[in-house]
Design an enzyme around this catalytic site. Sequence first.
Site, PDB file in Angstrom:
ATOM      1  N   SER A 155       0.954  -1.167   0.132  1.00  0.00           N
ATOM      2  CA  SER A 155       0.058   0.061   0.102  1.00  0.00           C
ATOM      3  C   SER A 155       0.756   1.190  -0.036  1.00  0.00           C
ATOM      4  CB  SER A 155      -0.926  -0.040   1.187  1.00  0.00           C
ATOM      5  OG  SER A 155      -0.241   0.180   2.369  1.00  0.00           O
ATOM      6  N   SER A 191      11.797   9.447   7.875  1.00  0.00           N
ATOM      7  CA  SER A 191      10.770  10.447   8.076  1.00  0.00           C
ATOM      8  C   SER A 191      11.636  11.961   8.349  1.00  0.00           C
ATOM      9  CB  SER A 191       9.766   9.951   9.248  1.00  0.00           C
ATOM     10  OG  SER A 191       8.971  11.203   9.544  1.00  0.00           O
ATOM     11  N   TYR A 193       8.302   6.966  16.964  1.00  0.00           N
ATOM     12  CA  TYR A 193       8.451   6.569  15.523  1.00  0.00           C
ATOM     13  C   TYR A 193       9.532   7.434  15.360  1.00  0.00           C
ATOM     14  CZ  TYR A 193       7.099   6.557  10.763  1.00  0.00           C
ATOM     15  OH  TYR A 193       7.182   6.338   9.211  1.00  0.00           O
ATOM     16  N   LYS A 244      13.097   6.621  13.594  1.00  0.00           N
ATOM     17  CA  LYS A 244      13.541   7.130  12.250  1.00  0.00           C
ATOM     18  C   LYS A 244      14.878   7.838  12.483  1.00  0.00           C
ATOM     19  CE  LYS A 244      10.157   5.525   9.894  1.00  0.00           C
ATOM     20  NZ  LYS A 244      10.335   4.451   8.901  1.00  0.00           N
ATOM     21  N   THR A 251      -1.009   8.315   2.831  1.00  0.00           N
ATOM     22  CA  THR A 251      -0.875   7.123   2.726  1.00  0.00           C
ATOM     23  C   THR A 251      -1.858   6.460   3.790  1.00  0.00           C
ATOM     24  OG1 THR A 251       0.855   6.856   4.481  1.00  0.00           O
ATOM     25  CG2 THR A 251       1.346   7.299   2.096  1.00  0.00           C
TER      26      THR A 251
END
Length: 326
Positions: free
Chosen positions: A53, A178, A204, A208, A239
């Site tokens: 995806s 990111s 997160y 990253k 997304t």
Amino acid sequence: MSLLASVADTVLDRTIAPGYSRLGLAARRRLAGWPADPPRIDGRIVAITGPTSGIGAAAARDLAALGARVVLLARSPERAGATRRSIVDAVPGATVDVVECDVSSLASVREAAAALREAGPLDALLHNAGVMPPAREETDEGLEVAFATNVAGPFLLTALLADHLAADVPGRILTMSSGGMYGQALDVADLQHERRPYKPAAVYARDKRAQVVLNELWAARLRPTGVVCHALHPGWADTPGVADALPGFRKATRPILRSPEEGADTLVWLAAADEPTRSTGRFWHDRRPRPTHLLPRTREAPEDRAQLWRGVAAAAGVDVPVPGAA
């Protein structure tokens, strides 16, 4: 790139909101010196995680359109099969294979690496899978899920396949990071997010940040082999991951979010263009290398980098010496 174009590009990068949006990409494409689109890469074998995806699916399709044989490393064979069919429908004659791989599972990563080694030398390995769980949880192997998926699993896959990447092309290892990592420093004493209150976006971002540092260390380790390593960030893309993990952010920014295809642009370019093979260990956005720190407080000491490597290697269950260590 002219001085004026370079200044405009840097302003877009530092101001974030326009630069990371689809508006920033559109503006950069109009600047003098925008890098040329990548050439065809017929017959090259490219493996990508997180391919079913969003950015991963877009990158897989675009690489197939350039002639690559694409290997979808996916947790769900059913979803990967659907992605494979969609790529073959969109790109007649495309060669797309599926290898089951749950990046959060060290056992699954080892099985996938063995399957890839049997299939022949790789030209590029693309670490694109990433997660932002809403709360701390652990895998069956006792690793925190975000750390396992974002950091330990990719580290293990790289360790198992680094010597299987073609050196003459040269081979490439690419890591989707990111822009959120700019706000976080390494926390080598808490790699699995046990000590602080669990805040998904901060977790997160720290993962990253770790990816970017590990990319630089892998680049140093693999430089003698000819394999190049780069990390990148896609800007703000619309997304499924963003919709699930950051619904408020998506609602506020949706009019300017990039499409998955726009988010995948630099990943595809790094995997196929010639320019990225002339350097290694860099951090990219919109086809240009970017700084890895914007704030003094995020800078890490050399001993922190070494401790990160040792901690991740231990968690991944692989013995890989710290690059540059005696």
